[in-house]
Design an enzyme around this catalytic site. Sequence first.
Site, PDB file in Angstrom:
ATOM      1  N   HIS A 108      29.372 -16.313  85.431  1.00  0.00           N
ATOM      2  CA  HIS A 108      29.762 -15.919  84.054  1.00  0.00           C
ATOM      3  C   HIS A 108      29.532 -14.369  83.755  1.00  0.00           C
ATOM      4  O   HIS A 108      28.899 -13.793  84.227  1.00  0.00           O
ATOM      5  CB  HIS A 108      29.072 -16.855  82.986  1.00  0.00           C
ATOM      6  CG  HIS A 108      29.144 -18.259  82.990  1.00  0.00           C
ATOM      7  ND1 HIS A 108      28.654 -19.088  82.075  1.00  0.00           N
ATOM      8  CD2 HIS A 108      29.706 -19.114  83.952  1.00  0.00           C
ATOM      9  CE1 HIS A 108      29.075 -20.369  82.399  1.00  0.00           C
ATOM     10  NE2 HIS A 108      29.925 -20.316  83.313  1.00  0.00           N
TER      11      HIS A 108
ATOM     12  N   GLU B  37      28.162 -13.057  81.303  1.00  0.00           N
ATOM     13  CA  GLU B  37      26.936 -12.620  80.965  1.00  0.00           C
ATOM     14  C   GLU B  37      26.234 -12.431  82.166  1.00  0.00           C
ATOM     15  O   GLU B  37      25.413 -11.313  82.245  1.00  0.00           O
ATOM     16  CB  GLU B  37      26.288 -13.666  79.859  1.00  0.00           C
ATOM     17  CG  GLU B  37      27.223 -13.762  78.795  1.00  0.00           C
ATOM     18  CD  GLU B  37      27.912 -14.981  78.796  1.00  0.00           C
ATOM     19  OE1 GLU B  37      28.047 -15.591  77.663  1.00  0.00           O
ATOM     20  OE2 GLU B  37      28.682 -15.025  79.651  1.00  0.00           O
TER      21      GLU B  37
ATOM     22  N   CYS C 280      26.593 -19.671  76.797  1.00  0.00           N
ATOM     23  CA  CYS C 280      26.277 -20.978  77.129  1.00  0.00           C
ATOM     24  C   CYS C 280      24.861 -21.231  77.254  1.00  0.00           C
ATOM     25  O   CYS C 280      23.950 -20.247  77.381  1.00  0.00           O
ATOM     26  CB  CYS C 280      26.997 -21.524  78.355  1.00  0.00           C
ATOM     27  SG  CYS C 280      26.384 -20.916  79.989  1.00  0.00           S
TER      28      CYS C 280
ATOM     29  N   CYS D  57      23.328 -19.059  80.331  1.00  0.00           N
ATOM     30  CA  CYS D  57      23.395 -17.611  80.127  1.00  0.00           C
ATOM     31  C   CYS D  57      22.543 -17.071  79.274  1.00  0.00           C
ATOM     32  O   CYS D  57      21.750 -16.197  79.295  1.00  0.00           O
ATOM     33  CB  CYS D  57      24.763 -17.083  79.807  1.00  0.00           C
ATOM     34  SG  CYS D  57      26.064 -17.115  80.882  1.00  0.00           S
TER      35      CYS D  57
END
Length: 147
Positions: A56, A58, A86, A89
């Site tokens: 992701h 992040e 999410c 993260c």
Amino acid sequence: MENIFTDEYFMKKALQEAETAFEKGEIPVGAIIVIDNKVIARSHNLTELLNDVTAHAEMQSITAAANFLGGKYLKDCTLYVTIEPCQMCAGALYWSQISKIVFGARDEQRGFLTLGTKLHPKTQVNQGIMAQECGELMKRFFAEKRK
């Protein structure tokens, strides 16, 4: 003299990363990490390219910022991300001890707020910055996927 380094200024940079993800066929999430008004990490989702569910935006930014700083803690840093992080993260951001998270649009289904994921007690959160622009990019991406 007016401070140009606003949350909107940095969110526009995160949105540029999200656009790059969109162009690559990745879910369009972009992130940057800033310290003292200097961008030290920038990224976007790479889950398709890397075949990695943890890639992701992040997560990529956390790694890049830690490498830049030479340590695992992101104290005095701010993450700007186009979509609410999410649970995965948010957990990584908890351990990084990041000082501030600024996000654009909410993720009503998978976001850390919906799921009740805790952040580090000292982490500040500012949400809704350029939420419409961030959300529209996601809607456009998934509309094109459904064609």
